[in-house]
Design an enzyme around this catalytic site. Sequence first.
Site, PDB file in Angstrom:
ATOM      1  N   GLN B 129      20.250  -5.801  15.322  1.00 43.59           N
ATOM      2  CA  GLN B 129      21.143  -6.437  14.355  1.00 43.59           C
ATOM      3  C   GLN B 129      22.016  -7.463  15.051  1.00 43.59           C
ATOM      4  OE1 GLN B 129      23.847  -3.726  12.539  1.00 43.59           O
ATOM      5  NE2 GLN B 129      24.940  -5.282  11.385  1.00 43.59           N
ATOM      6  N   GLY B 130      21.845  -8.731  14.705  1.00 39.42           N
ATOM      7  CA  GLY B 130      22.630  -9.794  15.319  1.00 39.42           C
ATOM      8  C   GLY B 130      23.701 -10.325  14.384  1.00 39.42           C
ATOM      9  N   SER B 132      27.542  -9.246  14.945  1.00 43.64           N
ATOM     10  CA  SER B 132      28.789  -9.400  15.708  1.00 43.64           C
ATOM     11  C   SER B 132      28.654 -10.448  16.809  1.00 43.64           C
ATOM     12  CB  SER B 132      29.174  -8.077  16.361  1.00 43.64           C
ATOM     13  OG  SER B 132      29.479  -7.118  15.387  1.00 43.64           O
ATOM     14  N   SER B 164      22.715  -3.430  19.360  1.00 50.46           N
ATOM     15  CA  SER B 164      22.066  -2.194  19.816  1.00 50.46           C
ATOM     16  C   SER B 164      20.554  -2.367  19.855  1.00 50.46           C
ATOM     17  CB  SER B 164      22.420  -1.026  18.888  1.00 50.46           C
ATOM     18  OG  SER B 164      23.787  -0.741  19.003  1.00 50.46           O
ATOM     19  N   GLU B 248      23.868   0.579   1.390  1.00 50.41           N
ATOM     20  CA  GLU B 248      23.408   1.210   2.625  1.00 50.41           C
ATOM     21  C   GLU B 248      24.483   2.070   3.274  1.00 50.41           C
ATOM     22  OE1 GLU B 248      20.325   1.371   4.087  1.00 50.41           O
ATOM     23  OE2 GLU B 248      19.962   0.732   2.045  1.00 50.41           O
ATOM     24  N   GLU B 379      39.862   1.105  10.345  1.00 53.92           N
ATOM     25  CA  GLU B 379      40.906   0.249   9.781  1.00 53.92           C
ATOM     26  C   GLU B 379      40.332  -0.671   8.704  1.00 53.92           C
ATOM     27  OE1 GLU B 379      40.377   0.888  13.042  1.00 53.92           O
ATOM     28  OE2 GLU B 379      42.052   2.288  13.149  1.00 53.92           O
TER      29      GLU B 379
END
Lengths: 322, 396
Positions: B129-130, B132, B164, B248, B379
């Site tokens: 997953q790209g 961040s 990851s 999801e 948060e």
Amino acid sequence: MDITQGGLDPAEFADSAARAVAACAGLHAAGIAARLAEDGLLGMLAPEDVGGLGLDLRFALPVLQAAGAGDLAFPLLETMLLARHLAPVAPAVAEAIAGGSARGTIAWAGTARADLTGTVGRAPMAEGTDWVLVRTPDGAALVAGGDVTATAMISLDETAAEHRVALSGANPACRLDAAAWEALAEEALPLRAAAMVGASETCLALAVEHVTNRRQFGKPLVANQAMRHLLARQKLALEGMRGALTRATARPGDAVARRAAFLAAATHAPLIAEGAIQAHGGMGFTWEVPVHRHLRRIRALEAQGEAPRLREALAATLIDAN
Amino acid sequence: MMDGMLPELTGESFRTHVRDWLAANVPPGMLADQPGYTTPTLDQCRAWEAAMHRAGLAGITWPKAYGGHGRTLREHLIANQEIGALALPESVSSIGKELAGPIILAIGTEEQKRRYLPAILEMREMWCQGFSEPEAGSDLAGLRTRAVRDGGGWRITGQKVWTSGAAKAARCLLLARTGPLEDRHKGLALFAVPMDAPGIRVRPIRQINDKAGGFAEVFLDDVPVGQEDALGAPDEGWAAAIRVLGIERATNRMYRAWRFENELRHLIAACRQDAALMPLLRDGAYRRRLSDTLIDIEIVKGNVEPVVEALVAGEPIGARGSLMKLHWSEAHQRFASLAMEMLSQASPEAPPAVIAAQKRFKDIYLQARAETIYAGTTEIQLGIIADRVLNLPRGK
């Protein structure tokens, strides 16, 4: 499949229950009993042959929730369970209780001696009641209000005051065996959780309203992230209580789910009500802001359900039975 | 057993199938709460997950045309309850199965669905997953990776972080900006970038739990990406992805509550096997915390089951995923701390089963630090609950 429940949805009872609870404001216990009986709410769990609606527990949950949300000054949970469980052994009493012409309550704390002497406690609104169900070594016994002495006990609840009940050894009107008492006590758990969900909903709604309208430092309190996160945590706790209760409702034979639902409510409802007082600042400490009434009621429900004993029972199920 | 052999299974008959299949097919040494456990290799995990898919235990709700099993979310829940009850390894392809796959199903072209989806379920291609970036963590609208038109395709340049499984992934679900930075949420586009494309460099980052194949930095230098690997139009793709992500968050890793319960029972079983730990099970304070954990687990279950019913009934679930994620992640952290505290009191002569439990719970404790950070930090979730569940006014 019970015919009377075909096509009925428990959620449909929520609105009518909320209206009935609102209509009871300012009435005394006898008036409330008559008003709730009119809508069939007192006997909704009792069989039809004593004038009840013969519904299962799911239908009582939205009603207890509305009673909790509206701070109903009446032992509704006890009344519903008495009408249901007295029906097989004392149908006339059950019918009078379901019909609102007689009032009853249950002493949740302590066990009477076998000869029906001794003192039991935590009986909501036992003063002036017609019947009190007390726990005995082999189940429970129904004693007449005139045969006992009810006195106020030290308790937080101002809405449905808890009484200590001193017994005189008089003959009971009927007895419940141990299995019947156990069933009644277990059924009380999700009903209490529902009442706590309702009371918590009101507390959170009052807190949201206050922080939205109250301005300090030139802006409403709700503009502060600390306040938003406090309320978000209360919502998290509230939905957790609701989730556990929904799960227990869907699995009526699951004792762990049922006890966890009550204990989730007993864990989170006091924190929501206490947090709502905090959100109100100094106003929260005043008698006129009703959050304290709900907190008092929640604490009484927690004690009546014997939360500490049930926590240990749940631990025993988990640890000792593994 | 091939899926075609069990078309009629729903509800409890499906549960029986799943339970029986797992009992007969879990490879020796794969269950973390059983004797003989060894950390499975990546290849072992891939083979296992592919087998689960063939048996109808993965891709349960995906359409059959794309390698799925065409069942409802109810069967997905049932399979997850049974999978969760066993101490199986986490999926090594959760990004593909629970993030990229559903997004592709929602916005991919027919050709993309046929190309990407069966490869995910058959464990031929893993995804990363790209999203961040160094300057865009919780605030994704600040992301800087640029995608510029290049003839019929695109050229992508930028840097991703906390990616990851980047080293093992065949593809990256990548979010890039097609317009200027000032556009914030506008002009964000999704791509299925092949990780073997020229110009991609992966630099692993060592995680606090020292997990092999953990997260990485991904550097993209003028990486060519064909139009066939663009997911949805700019704007449209991102908006759809946000909708999918909302669902999801409520439905991914649906086995959580039941795995959590497996962990709780493992902790208790381990304590029974050591003379120094046994007394803790009779200690009132620990009994209280263990029963509190069980209550938490019932809440996790009680949060997920109604969501399944709502989605099956076609009802919107709003931001309920934030409530579920927040409660689960914090409850799991409380439990992990309890497990560490209890197991730290084991005798120096503790038997191998207790040593194995210490190892498992050390991993769980460290991994739990990430659980309140990934998929939206605590948060951020509190902010979402305040804004979109409680609908609190901004108050300006």
